[in-house]
Structure formats: structure tokens, C-alpha cells
Motif scaffolding. Structure first.
Motif, mmCIF file in Angstrom:
data_model
loop_
_atom_site.group_PDB
_atom_site.id
_atom_site.type_symbol
_atom_site.label_atom_id
_atom_site.label_comp_id
_atom_site.label_asym_id
_atom_site.label_seq_id
_atom_site.Cartn_x
_atom_site.Cartn_y
_atom_site.Cartn_z
ATOM 1 N N LEU A 186 0.882 -1.173 -0.025
ATOM 2 C CA LEU A 186 -0.199 -0.060 -0.025
ATOM 3 C C LEU A 186 0.842 1.116 0.155
ATOM 4 C CD1 LEU A 186 -2.476 -0.917 3.023
ATOM 5 C CD2 LEU A 186 -2.847 -1.134 0.429
ATOM 6 N N ARG A 187 0.671 2.159 -0.879
ATOM 7 C CA ARG A 187 1.593 3.291 -1.016
ATOM 8 C C ARG A 187 0.993 4.114 0.451
ATOM 9 N NH1 ARG A 187 2.030 5.816 -7.149
ATOM 10 N NH2 ARG A 187 -0.049 5.771 -6.732
ATOM 11 N N GLY A 188 2.366 4.799 0.638
ATOM 12 C CA GLY A 188 1.893 5.679 1.791
ATOM 13 C C GLY A 188 1.709 7.298 1.225
ATOM 14 N N LEU A 189 1.261 8.084 2.321
ATOM 15 C CA LEU A 189 0.958 9.315 1.739
ATOM 16 C C LEU A 189 1.093 10.481 2.666
ATOM 17 C CD1 LEU A 189 -1.143 10.909 -0.431
ATOM 18 C CD2 LEU A 189 -3.056 10.354 1.262
ATOM 19 N N ALA A 190 1.820 11.305 2.233
ATOM 20 C CA ALA A 190 2.288 12.826 2.888
ATOM 21 C C ALA A 190 1.562 13.933 2.242
ATOM 22 C CB ALA A 190 3.899 12.947 2.959
ATOM 23 N N SER A 203 0.522 16.450 -2.726
ATOM 24 C CA SER A 203 0.594 15.013 -1.951
ATOM 25 C C SER A 203 1.783 14.069 -2.500
ATOM 26 C CB SER A 203 -0.671 14.442 -2.101
ATOM 27 O OG SER A 203 -1.031 13.903 -3.365
ATOM 28 N N PHE A 204 2.542 13.375 -1.548
ATOM 29 C CA PHE A 204 3.436 12.367 -2.020
ATOM 30 C C PHE A 204 3.078 10.898 -1.606
ATOM 31 C CE2 PHE A 204 5.356 16.426 -0.964
ATOM 32 C CZ PHE A 204 6.145 16.675 -2.018
ATOM 33 N N ARG A 205 2.852 10.306 -2.785
ATOM 34 C CA ARG A 205 2.450 8.653 -2.742
ATOM 35 C C ARG A 205 3.981 8.060 -2.387
ATOM 36 N NH1 ARG A 205 -3.019 7.839 -1.791
ATOM 37 N NH2 ARG A 205 -3.931 9.221 -2.687
ATOM 38 N N LEU A 206 4.009 7.412 -1.332
ATOM 39 C CA LEU A 206 5.285 6.777 -0.823
ATOM 40 C C LEU A 206 5.227 5.254 -0.810
ATOM 41 C CD1 LEU A 206 5.508 9.220 2.234
ATOM 42 C CD2 LEU A 206 6.349 9.504 -0.006
ATOM 43 N N VAL A 207 6.491 4.582 -1.348
ATOM 44 C CA VAL A 207 6.368 3.364 -1.347
ATOM 45 C C VAL A 207 7.927 2.781 -0.570
ATOM 46 C CG1 VAL A 207 5.403 3.397 -3.844
ATOM 47 C CG2 VAL A 207 8.341 3.330 -3.339
ATOM 48 N N ASP A 213 10.644 7.542 4.197
ATOM 49 C CA ASP A 213 10.046 8.025 5.284
ATOM 50 C C ASP A 213 9.103 9.103 5.179
ATOM 51 O OD1 ASP A 213 9.928 8.190 8.410
ATOM 52 O OD2 ASP A 213 11.227 9.948 7.982
ATOM 53 N N ALA A 214 8.047 9.098 5.595
ATOM 54 C CA ALA A 214 7.214 10.466 5.185
ATOM 55 C C ALA A 214 7.588 11.557 5.751
ATOM 56 C CB ALA A 214 5.599 9.935 5.455
ATOM 57 N N LYS A 215 8.051 11.762 6.834
ATOM 58 C CA LYS A 215 8.498 12.885 7.669
ATOM 59 C C LYS A 215 9.653 13.653 6.937
ATOM 60 C CE LYS A 215 6.249 12.639 11.956
ATOM 61 N NZ LYS A 215 5.963 11.194 12.717
ATOM 62 N N SER A 216 10.545 12.645 6.562
ATOM 63 C CA SER A 216 11.930 13.149 5.952
ATOM 64 C C SER A 216 11.246 13.668 4.683
ATOM 65 C CB SER A 216 12.750 11.976 5.444
ATOM 66 O OG SER A 216 13.178 11.244 6.820
ATOM 67 N N VAL A 217 10.638 12.990 3.857
ATOM 68 C CA VAL A 217 10.324 13.641 2.379
ATOM 69 C C VAL A 217 9.550 15.110 2.969
ATOM 70 C CG1 VAL A 217 8.339 13.419 0.638
ATOM 71 C CG2 VAL A 217 9.635 11.383 1.329
ATOM 72 N N LEU A 218 8.826 15.072 3.629
ATOM 73 C CA LEU A 218 8.129 16.433 3.979
ATOM 74 C C LEU A 218 9.152 17.549 4.494
ATOM 75 C CD1 LEU A 218 4.773 15.710 5.723
ATOM 76 C CD2 LEU A 218 5.407 16.422 3.386
ATOM 77 N N GLU A 219 10.176 17.099 5.252
ATOM 78 C CA GLU A 219 11.355 18.042 5.472
ATOM 79 C C GLU A 219 12.059 18.288 4.304
ATOM 80 O OE1 GLU A 219 13.904 16.209 8.462
ATOM 81 O OE2 GLU A 219 11.976 16.116 9.707
ATOM 82 N N SER A 234 2.045 9.462 6.237
ATOM 83 C CA SER A 234 2.066 8.030 6.574
ATOM 84 C C SER A 234 2.892 7.130 5.737
ATOM 85 C CB SER A 234 0.754 7.388 6.672
ATOM 86 O OG SER A 234 -0.066 7.564 5.372
ATOM 87 N N ASN A 235 3.566 6.366 6.293
ATOM 88 C CA ASN A 235 4.735 5.724 5.260
ATOM 89 C C ASN A 235 3.792 4.574 4.643
ATOM 90 O OD1 ASN A 235 6.704 7.162 6.257
ATOM 91 N ND2 ASN A 235 7.542 5.451 7.820
ATOM 92 N N ALA A 236 4.410 3.933 3.420
ATOM 93 C CA ALA A 236 4.025 2.806 2.883
ATOM 94 C C ALA A 236 3.855 1.656 3.596
ATOM 95 C CB ALA A 236 4.744 2.588 1.588
ATOM 96 N N LEU A 237 3.112 0.562 3.357
ATOM 97 C CA LEU A 237 3.171 -0.564 3.905
ATOM 98 C C LEU A 237 3.250 -1.711 2.972
ATOM 99 C CD1 LEU A 237 -0.332 -0.025 5.961
ATOM 100 C CD2 LEU A 237 2.008 -0.241 6.998
ATOM 101 N N GLN A 238 4.506 -2.499 3.464
ATOM 102 C CA GLN A 238 4.699 -3.610 2.259
ATOM 103 C C GLN A 238 5.069 -4.978 3.077
ATOM 104 O OE1 GLN A 238 7.566 -2.594 -0.625
ATOM 105 N NE2 GLN A 238 7.394 -4.757 -1.466
#
Lengths: 461, 461
Positions: free
Chosen positions: A202-206, A333-337, A341-347, A371-375
Motif C-alpha cells: 500500500l502506498r503511503g501518503l504525505a 501530496s506524495f505517494r510513498l513506497v 520516510d514520510a516525515k523526511s520527505v516533507l522536511e 504515513s509511510n507505505a506498508l509492504q
């Protein structure tokens, strides 16, 4: 001692009674979003608790600030059996618009569909029919000497309104609910009517909203245009700079933790039956966009993205207005895989924005979640066993699918209970969930129960 | 034979009666935008025609689809004198909000302001007071043997509503109104209370709205983000590409026809009293933006710009929405100078946009007008004469100003009559035009009339 074939035989033999039980549940209009149906939500919760008790399990209907959550516990026939947590939801979407239903939404019926019999009712596919596949598998085990796994049941009544009470409930009951083992979630789809699927990513989302202000108020573009900078231009430059010519996101560190796809998985995805032309045509397109050379499945399941979901600045009414806007804003919005790390991406994003502000420009950030991705690791033992079980039932390999969007409950299981999830569901793309005349394939119902029996058996083997 | 000093002496001697005449005109509530005041607009037009007739000139109040236009003709004392067209407008803005006026807006009075006597009334500065400076100059000539120039008077009653009837009127009466010579427009400001100004440049304006569509409808950014391109990104890239790092517009051919500023003019601009810090502070800024190294005056008067006046796409409400927008749009405006061709600029812009569309993106353009800049050549003989005349009256050089915005009537004179315009006005920045307690400096009124006498004299010399 009973074999898995005995259990499957029992499921087959039970089918008429199983169908009637599902019809009973479907006839309860447990619409979670509308307070007028609150009592029906409680009825559905009680109905499920009674079913669990009828199978000899403990079960409680527990209050939440919203609709109740049903928690049940079943012991396996062997004390050292593994443990699973099964999740489903008993609430449904409103049936509106009612006039488009061919029959009453809460009067379930069997109909002949284009690929066989279908169960038609609100909630047939999302999620009552899916939930009952698991209960019917458990019932068959009980009629054949008992469960191969210890099972904790968790049925919520607010999934269709975003599961607002679930995280606090999980945190409160963490000790009771969080056993070593895996969560089983039955709220997803098959790849197609003959190919099962296990959703493993599941992709994460920031999400971050950005407001850029320059002048203190809107100005006349003739009197001030030139020496006063335009925040729309500043924002546009930021957006433009966020992607390179190859469609890759340019944020420093953005691809840290983005995994390569194992070759066998990539091979499976390439070979999945998928009508790319139709997928594109359905949204008015003829070409795959995004990162050149990467397919649709790969991009949606396994690649991170950056998208502007909304932008506004200056005059947006009819005609023209010679205004130099004081402010422009956009929702990113950033979809993450993988391990991004969602927080690092936002920083990184905030620094990226700040580095592109001219003198006098002010920026404000408004966070809308991270929220980070779930894998589930591709090499996970539970995944291997579930794959074998589904292959036995369906005669072909399950598609290991990703999901471009997020499923908040799965994140909550990981975050609040520390449990990975196997998402296995038997819905079909044409089930009309959330729409009039929702249906669930009778084959999905029948073979879904058989699939769960095989999965439980395999997990305990 | 009377000298210019005789004429100026007459203006001085007439001042009490001139003031009374202006008060008579100011007492007519000729609000053009409100149909309730239609009869008062007609009254003001008749009043002006009677004034012209009283001076021995021909004058007619001519109907238009809106408020009437007054046309008058006066012959110079010498048949071979040059011809000028004088423009003013008799309509005024509504006086609202009435409660903020210290006295009745249509009961003119003399008040003591911080820099001397002031005439307070709606329309005192915009434009009745300014218009009457010219009429009083003409009156003084008539009392001293006659006008030095042939004069056509054109007084309209719809300037405050965008002069909707003027272009057709000019076209219809082109032969009568378009004499060789220059148009004199008295509707602008002084540089400061002691420095007159001649506005010689008006930036042109080309406006185009752009709609970019990709998918056929808004999509879920999780389910489609990646392989489906985002029109906000496409639009942002176009906007970002339109300027280089030096703040210059990158459209091919954009700077064709943009003149260099003559060194003496640049020198004058550098030496104009101008509080840059205050100008910036008034709009909340501390730094000059735009093209590095170019001052505020130069950028607003003499440099072309490209600005986005508005942008919108996707979800713009509160909070977040994971939508992949189907469409994004922006309103672009180009301020033009010198010989830039508005139509060529728009053609270049459209090609620029089209060259940046990915496969499947569709674009639509909506034009909101295109007008070239207006520039009185710096070497024009009429301008030289007017500069000398104003320098004699005020004891310092007139500022040769530009105007960042457009003044549609001046464009109409050029387009429909083929006439250049000298824009000379005596309003001050603190005249509160369009606001409560509008005022006109008594010095502006007095020395404005003297200035026009000197200008008419100089043009005929």
C-alpha cells in the motif's frame, strides 16, 4: 482426523444455509454515516456477536465514541497453533440514489449475472459478503474438529466513514488484540474473476499545503507588475522544479528507501491480464504518462509520486482582472513506497520550497498527514503459504498486487498493533460497491470461504 | 496685441468667478453608473455646452447609447493656427459610502488642507476640476483677443464606466474630430505637488486565458497518480518556463520592439524625487523584484511583463483531497511597451504553450483582449513645447512619466482618430479620487489653468 478436503466439503454442503445467513446480515440496513440508522448498526454488531457465540467463541459488542466494535476470540484445536487477527466491517454505504436500484437494497436476492449467480444487496460485496466468507470457513472447521489457528475477530462499523474510532480502540486493547501473527483483511478484490489476488503493498501518503505570500494585498498588475514579484510564478517554479524531464521527483533524498521490484514479481506483473488501452480509454487517454518505460501497474503500485491536488491564486472568476495576486497556494501530496520516510520527505520538501523563495516572499505550510507505505516482504512465510493455498483453490497463482491508495486500517494494524496484514478479498471490479445494485458473485462467496479454509490450514501447516 | 502674461493675469483675476463656475458644475451629481442619476448627467452635459456657447463656440450635446457626449469647436484668432482636441469627462464616481464624507459630496466647498486651500466635492479632481482648468484657460484667451489654437472639445459622460460609447462615437464622427494635431487629455496627476508631469507612455495589454485538460474527469490520485499526467504540473511548467533567471520573459520574439530608454530620460527618472522604500512598504515589501538592476519606474513604465492574474485547478477547499485534477487553468496578461505587437505576442504565447503539452493534453485559449502600447515619441515637437511651457509655469522640468496601466480613451484616439495624446493633469496622489472627501488642490486648479494657457501658447508659437 478431518482433512482440509473434509472442511471444503462441509463448506460446499453448507452453502444454502450460509447464503441464508448472509441474507440475514444483508437485510440489516447498517448505514454508518447516517444517524438515522444507528440502531441498525448496533443490530448488525449484535448479529455478528451472536454468530460468533453460536460457533462457541467468546464475543463482545464494545462501545466506541461511534458505532460499536465486535471483538471475538476463538481457540484453535491445538494450543500451539499460530494466531491470526481477522478484520471485516459490518457497516455499509448509504443506498442512495434509491430510484436506481432494481430491487430494494436491503432485500437481498440471488440474480443471474453475466458470469453466473450474483448476490444483490447493499453491502453484498463491501463488506458483509466478504466478511462472511471467513466466518463460514471457521464454521466448517468447527464442524470438522476445530480451527487450525487461534483467531481474534475484529468487526468494525465505521469503515465507510474513515474508521474514526478504530485507532484509539486498537491502542486501548493493544494487549488483547496484538498477538504474534498476521492480520487477515478481507476487503479487497480479485485480479479478475478467475485470478485471486493478495495485496501486499500500500502506498503511503504525505500531504502538505503551501501558501506563498508576497505583497500585503492584491495589487493592480499595471501599476505594480514588474517590480513586485508574483507568488503564482514562484509557486509554479516550485511545482515545475519538483519533476525532472524523466518524470522523476527531484526532492533531495526522495528515492531513499524506494526498492527495486524483484524480477519474478516484475515478470508476474508483465504477464497479468490487463487491458492497458481500456484502462486509459476509461479516463479519456491514449498514452501512459509519468516515468517513461515504467508500466501502469508498476507506477501505481511500486513507484512514489508527487502530485498537486489543487492550486489557487488571484482572480479565478469569469473574464479577466488585471490583478497581481498577493497569495498563491497549492495542496501537494506524495505517494510513498517501500521504506520511504514520510516525515523526511516533507522536511526535504519544505527546504526545497524555502530555497526557491525570492526576497520578501513568505511561506506557510499546513500539514494534512504523513504515513509511510506498508509492504509485506515478498519473502514473508505467511505470504508464501497464502499463495500456495490460493493457487490450490483457483488453479492459478494469485496476483501479488499493490494498491495505489492507502487503506488506513492496515496502517493502524502496523502502527498500533505491530502486525503485518495479508489482504485477500474476492470482490470483482464490477461489483458496483458504493453504487446502486451492488452485487457479490456467488462464486466469490463460495470459493472465498473455501479459500479462507485453505489459507488457515496453510498458515497452521 | 495681448501677451501670454496678459492671459495669465486674466486667469489670476478671474479666479473667484472661475471657482464659482467649477462649484456650479460640481453641484450636479452626474454619477454615470447609476441610472437614478441619468438626468443629472444630461444636466452636466448641457451645462458644459452652455459654457462653450457662452464663450462663443459651437457646442452640441449628442446622444449615445449611454450618456451624451458634448462636442464643441472653437476657432483660433489666426486661421493657420494648429489644431488640438481637448478631452475631459463630466461624469463622476458614486459618492458612497456617504457616511464617510465630512460634508455633502455635491455641496462643494473650500477647505484648508495640509498644503493649502482645497476644493472638496465628488469630481473635484476626477475630472471636473481638471476639465475646467482648460476651459478657464480658453476663457482668458477670449478676453485677450482669442485662442492661439483651433480647439475641438470632447466631453464624455461614461469614463467612470469604461467609456463604452466612445469608440463608436469617434468612428462615427471621425471626419469632424480627427484634425491634424494632438489630443490633450487632462485626467492624470502631477509627479508631486511642485513637479508637473506629462504622461507619454502607456503600456499595452494582451490577455489570454489557458485551459489545460488531460484526463476526462477528476481521478483518485492514489489509483491513477503516476501514469496519468497532472495538468497542474503541465501548467506550472509553462508558467515557470515563461521567465528566465533574470526575470526576462522567454517567449520567442517577445522583446521585438521594446525600445531602450534614451539616456536623458533615464537620467531624469533616476533623479525624480521618489521614496522607493515607502513605495515598497505601502505594499508590504522591502525589496524591488522583477528584472535585476532595473528600477521601479523603469519597470512599470518602460518594461514589458508577463503576469499570471489567476490560477485554479483541482480541489481548493479546506483540508485535503487526494484528487488528480482533470483540468487546470490560468489567466495570463502581458503588459507591452514601445512597438511590441500584441497579436504577435499572443501567437508566440500560444505556440509556447502548445510546445509544452504532453501526449493526451488538450488546450483551449480564451482571449480577453489585445492592445498595443501607446508612446508619444520622446522627440515629438508637441512634447518639447509642452515641456517648455510647464517648466515656465512651475519653475522645474516636467517629469516625463509612463503609466503602467492602460487608459482606453488614449488608445481610442490613436486607433480611431489617428491622433497622439499629450496627457497633462494636475491631480495629486492624495486627492482621494473615487473615495470619500475627494479634493482638488486650489493651486492645481489655478496653476493648471495657467499651465494650459502656456501650453496652448507654446503649441502655436
Amino acid at each position: 482426523m478431518a482433512t482440509i478436503d473434509d472442511v471444503l466439503g462441509t463448506i460446499d454442503a453448507n452453502l444454502p444455509a450460509s447464503t441464508q445467513r448472509l441474507f440475514d446480515l444483508l437485510s440489516i440496513p447498517s448505514v454508518s454515516t447516517d444517524p438515522a440508522f444507528t440502531q441498525h448498526c448496533l443490530r448488525a454488531a449484535n448479529w455478528l456477536a451472536d454468530e460468533l457465540k453460536g460457533l462457541g467463541y467468546t464475543a463482545e459488542v464494545r462501545e466506541t465514541p461511534g458505532h460499536p466494535i465486535v471483538v471475538g476470540h476463538a481457540k484453535a484445536k491445538r494450543a500451539d497453533a499460530p494466531h491470526v487477527l481477522f478484520y471485516g466491517h459490518y457497516d455499509v454505504q448509504p443506498p442512495d440514489p434509491l430510484e436506481l436500484w432494481e430491487t430494494e437494497p436491503f432485500a437481498p436476492r440471488l440474480a443471474d449475472g453475466k458470469t453466473g449467480k450474483e448476490i444483490v444487496a447493499r453491502g453484498a460485496s463491501d463488506d458483509k459478503g466478504q466478511l462472511m466468507t471467513f466466518l463460514e470457513a471457521c464454521r466448517a472447521f468447527e464442524q470438522n474438529g476445530g480451527l487450525p489457528c487461534h483467531v481474534t475477530f475484529l468487526f468494525e462499523g465505521e469503515e465507510e466513514t474513515g474508521s474514526p474510532s478504530l485507532p484509539a480502540f486498537l491502542a486501548k486493547h493493544r494487549e488483547e488484540l496484538s498477538q504474534p501473527g498476521i492480520a487477515l483483511v478481507c476487503d479487497t478484490s480479485m485480479w479478475n474473476p478467475t485470478t485471486p489476488a493478495i495485496t501486499v503493498m500500500l502506498r503511503g501518503l504525505a500531504q502538505e499545503e503551501v501558501f506563498i505570500r508576497i505583497a500585503s494585498h492584491d495589487l493592480h498588475s499595471g501599476m505594480f507588475g514588474g517590480p513586485v514579484n508574483n507568488p503564482v510564478h514562484v509557486l509554479a517554479k516550485i511545482i515545475a522544479d519538483l519533476h525532472d524531464a524523466e518524470g522523476r521527483v527531484t526532492l533531495p533524498g526522495f528515492y531513499d528507501g524506494v526498492p527495486d521490484i524483484p524480477e519474478d514479481i516484475a515478470e508476474q506483473w508483465r504477464n497479468l491480464e490487463f487491458d492497458q488501452a481500456q484502462w486509459l480509454q476509461d479516463v479519456g487517454l491514449a498514452h501512459v504518462g509519468g516515468e517513461p518505460g515504467r508500466g501502469i501497474m508498476e507506477q501505481i503500485w511500486a513507484r512514489p509520486t508527487c502530485d498537486v491536488n489543487g492550486i489557487v491564486g488571484g482572480y479565478t472568476g469569469k473574464g479577466s482582472k488585471t490583478v497581481l495576486p498577493a497569495q498563491a497556494s497549492a495542496k501537494f501530496s506524495f505517494r510513498l513506497v517501500g521504506q520511504q520516510d514520510a516525515k523526511s520527505v516533507l522536511e526535504s520538501f519544505r527546504a526545497f520550497v524555502r530555497a526557491r523563495l525570492p526576497a520578501d516572499a513568505k511561506v506557510e505550510f499546513l500539514n494534512h498527514g504523513a504515513s509511510n507505505a506498508l509492504q509485506l516482504p515478498f519473502g514473508s512465510e505467511a505470504l508464501s503459504r497464502a499463495r500456495r493455498a490460493l493457487a490450490s483453490e483457483w488453479g492459478k497463482e494469485a496476483a501479488l498486487a499493490g494498491c495505489g491508495g492507502s487503506i488506513p486500517i492496515v496502517g493502524a494494524f502496523k502502527r498500533d498493533l505491530g502486525m503485518d496484514a495479508l489482504m485477500i478479498g474476492f470482490a470483482l471490479d464490477d461489483d458496483r460497491i458504493h453504487s446502486p445494485n451492488e452485487k457479490y458473485s456467488f462464486t466469490s462467496f463460495h470459493k472465498g470461504a473455501r479459500s479462507w479454509a485453505r489459507v488457515l490450514d496453510a498458515l497452521a501447516a
